[in-house]
Motif scaffolding. Sequence first.
Motif, PDB file in Angstrom:
ATOM      1  N   UNK A 146       0.857  -1.188   0.000  1.00 20.38           N
ATOM      2  CA  UNK A 146       0.000   0.000   0.000  1.00 20.38           C
ATOM      3  C   UNK A 146       0.892   1.236   0.000  1.00 20.38           C
ATOM      4  N   UNK A 147       0.492   2.209  -0.779  1.00 21.56           N
ATOM      5  CA  UNK A 147       1.173   3.491  -0.855  1.00 21.56           C
ATOM      6  C   UNK A 147       0.115   4.574  -0.731  1.00 21.56           C
ATOM      7  N   UNK A 148       0.526   5.781  -0.425  1.00 21.27           N
ATOM      8  CA  UNK A 148      -0.452   6.860  -0.326  1.00 21.27           C
ATOM      9  C   UNK A 148       0.153   8.154  -0.858  1.00 21.27           C
TER      10      UNK A 148
ATOM     11  N   UNK B 226       5.238 -12.517  -0.251  1.00 21.20           N
ATOM     12  CA  UNK B 226       4.379 -13.679  -0.443  1.00 21.20           C
ATOM     13  C   UNK B 226       4.398 -14.611   0.759  1.00 21.20           C
ATOM     14  N   UNK B 227       5.522 -14.621   1.471  1.00 22.28           N
ATOM     15  CA  UNK B 227       5.626 -15.468   2.650  1.00 22.28           C
ATOM     16  C   UNK B 227       5.076 -14.840   3.911  1.00 22.28           C
ATOM     17  N   UNK B 228       4.710 -13.556   3.821  1.00 23.82           N
ATOM     18  CA  UNK B 228       4.078 -12.909   4.964  1.00 23.82           C
ATOM     19  C   UNK B 228       4.922 -11.887   5.704  1.00 23.82           C
ATOM     20  N   UNK B 229       6.204 -11.752   5.353  1.00 18.80           N
ATOM     21  CA  UNK B 229       7.012 -10.756   6.046  1.00 18.80           C
ATOM     22  C   UNK B 229       6.541  -9.359   5.650  1.00 18.80           C
ATOM     23  N   UNK B 230       6.561  -8.458   6.619  1.00 19.23           N
ATOM     24  CA  UNK B 230       5.989  -7.128   6.418  1.00 19.23           C
ATOM     25  C   UNK B 230       7.010  -6.023   6.650  1.00 19.23           C
ATOM     26  N   UNK B 231       6.687  -4.863   6.100  1.00 22.62           N
ATOM     27  CA  UNK B 231       7.512  -3.669   6.256  1.00 22.62           C
ATOM     28  C   UNK B 231       6.563  -2.478   6.354  1.00 22.62           C
ATOM     29  N   UNK B 232       6.846  -1.568   7.290  1.00 28.47           N
ATOM     30  CA  UNK B 232       5.962  -0.428   7.502  1.00 28.47           C
ATOM     31  C   UNK B 232       6.739   0.880   7.500  1.00 28.47           C
ATOM     32  N   UNK B 233       6.077   1.932   7.047  1.00 32.59           N
ATOM     33  CA  UNK B 233       6.630   3.264   7.236  1.00 32.59           C
ATOM     34  C   UNK B 233       6.599   3.585   8.720  1.00 32.59           C
ATOM     35  N   UNK B 234       7.584   4.336   9.187  1.00 28.72           N
ATOM     36  CA  UNK B 234       7.645   4.668  10.605  1.00 28.72           C
ATOM     37  C   UNK B 234       6.375   5.384  11.070  1.00 28.72           C
TER      38      UNK B 234
ATOM     39  N   UNK C 118       3.366   4.893  10.438  1.00 28.18           N
ATOM     40  CA  UNK C 118       2.165   4.068  10.643  1.00 28.18           C
ATOM     41  C   UNK C 118       2.427   2.853  11.516  1.00 28.18           C
ATOM     42  N   UNK C 119       3.663   2.640  11.914  1.00 26.00           N
ATOM     43  CA  UNK C 119       3.984   1.479  12.752  1.00 26.00           C
ATOM     44  C   UNK C 119       3.174   1.516  14.027  1.00 26.00           C
ATOM     45  N   UNK C 120       2.612   0.363  14.379  1.00 30.09           N
ATOM     46  CA  UNK C 120       1.811   0.257  15.581  1.00 30.09           C
ATOM     47  C   UNK C 120       0.362   0.652  15.395  1.00 30.09           C
ATOM     48  N   UNK C 121       0.050   1.268  14.263  1.00 35.27           N
ATOM     49  CA  UNK C 121      -1.341   1.686  14.009  1.00 35.27           C
ATOM     50  C   UNK C 121      -1.960   0.946  12.823  1.00 35.27           C
ATOM     51  N   UNK C 122      -1.156   0.658  11.819  1.00 30.60           N
ATOM     52  CA  UNK C 122      -1.638  -0.014  10.604  1.00 30.60           C
ATOM     53  C   UNK C 122      -1.123  -1.450  10.566  1.00 30.60           C
ATOM     54  N   UNK C 123      -1.940  -2.326   9.995  1.00 29.19           N
ATOM     55  CA  UNK C 123      -1.536  -3.717   9.809  1.00 29.19           C
ATOM     56  C   UNK C 123      -1.861  -4.156   8.390  1.00 29.19           C
TER      57      UNK C 123
END
Length: 114
Positions: free
Chosen positions: A35-37, A52-60, A62-67
């Motif tokens: 997802x991008x915005x 595809x295996x499920x590992x995730x990466x978040x922008x700082x 949104x960390x802790x708020x978005x999943x």
Amino acid sequence: VQLQASGGGLVQPGGSLTLSCTASGSIFSINRMGWYRQAPGKQRELVATIASGGSTNYADSVKGRFTISRDNTKKTEYLQMNSLKPEDTAVYYCRAEVYGMDYWGKGTLVTVSS
């Protein structure tokens, strides 16, 4: 390959929304999804990605708020957004990497305002 995003809308600060994005077409598997915005007057930025295996990466921001999550059987990714802030207001775009090529959805508007 086409991506269809949905779930945007108007929400009050502190509220929640869930975005979804479904891929269609001749697809056997999808590699990374994300997802991008893009907020008014700003460049498009990464929100979150999931492999595809499920590992995730978040922008700082949104960390802790978005999943971010995905259902490979449904060729769908999701973005659960909690504790939304006015600065989260933007058009949200989904992206999928299929057979080495990037595909983008048209975007769905999220407005966080009281």
